[in-house]
Every structure is written in C-alpha cells, then in structure tokens.
Design an enzyme around this catalytic site. Sequence first.
Site, short mmCIF file in Angstrom:
data_model
loop_
_atom_site.label_atom_id
_atom_site.label_comp_id
_atom_site.label_asym_id
_atom_site.label_seq_id
_atom_site.Cartn_x
_atom_site.Cartn_y
_atom_site.Cartn_z
N HIS A 81 -0.69 -9.96 -4.96
CA HIS A 81 -0.15 -9.35 -6.29
C HIS A 81 0.14 -10.60 -6.81
O HIS A 81 0.36 -11.96 -6.12
CB HIS A 81 1.03 -9.28 -5.23
N HIS A 90 -0.99 -8.63 0.33
CA HIS A 90 -0.79 -7.55 0.20
C HIS A 90 -1.09 -8.66 -1.24
O HIS A 90 0.01 -9.33 -1.54
CB HIS A 90 -0.50 -6.40 -0.23
N HIS A 119 -6.32 -2.55 -0.83
CA HIS A 119 -6.03 -3.64 -0.35
C HIS A 119 -6.40 -4.71 -0.49
O HIS A 119 -7.82 -4.76 0.38
CB HIS A 119 -5.69 -2.76 1.36
N ASP A 122 9.99 -5.80 -9.11
CA ASP A 122 11.28 -6.88 -7.62
C ASP A 122 12.11 -6.44 -6.95
O ASP A 122 12.95 -5.96 -8.17
CB ASP A 122 10.82 -8.25 -8.02
N CYS A 140 0.83 -0.99 0.14
CA CYS A 140 0.11 -0.06 0.19
C CYS A 140 0.97 1.21 -0.04
O CYS A 140 0.89 2.37 -0.64
CB CYS A 140 -0.83 0.05 1.39
#
Length: 111
Positions: free
Chosen positions: A98, A96, A44, A28, A5
Amino acid sequence: MCLFCDIAAGKIPSKVAYEDEEIFAFHDIAPQAPVHILVIPRRHIQSVNELTEADSALLGKLYAGIQKVARDAGVAETGYRVISNVGKDGQQSVPHLHFHVIGGRPLNWNN
C-alpha cells in the site's frame, strides 16, 4: 484474506477515494494529515519486496491512481508525500502493498 483484501472486496466498509479493476484507494481511518489516502492493488502482494518485473504495468497504474487521488483531494498542486512501508522495521502494519498519499498541510520529515 487480509484486512486490505477485505476492504477492497467491500467486506469491510471504507470511504472510497478511487477504484478500478486493479487498484483501490480509500481514506485512512487514522489520518496523519488532512489528506491521508491509501492506494492498494486489488491483487494481494505483501510488500515492495514481492514485486517483480512482471508487475511494472501494475506499478504504473498504482502511480496513476496516486496522481488521481492527489488531484481529487486538492493536493496535487501544493504537494504531498507518497510512502510505502516495508516489513516490521519499516513499520508496515498491514502485510499488503500500500501507498500512503499524505498532504493538505506542510509536511516535515518527522511527520
């Protein structure tokens, strides 16, 4: 707020690959291949387990973002892997939702 976030909000610097109102994609910091981009919703959501039918439009946008970052990174034609880890045993390190977009070299099942 969580780590991702904060990254999406610009509070933590990142190398942005793509962004719009609902999704954010960034490289990344510990890439597992020449291309390793994370695609997240700005809202979120902890993991795949928390998605509901009401999130179907968001999922479509996330996958459209995945396609865009793969094209922009030059791996759409040669191939890439999309991974979403869920929970401790699935090795989800950030709580979260992803998606890892990994490519740029031939991928084996061990990597």
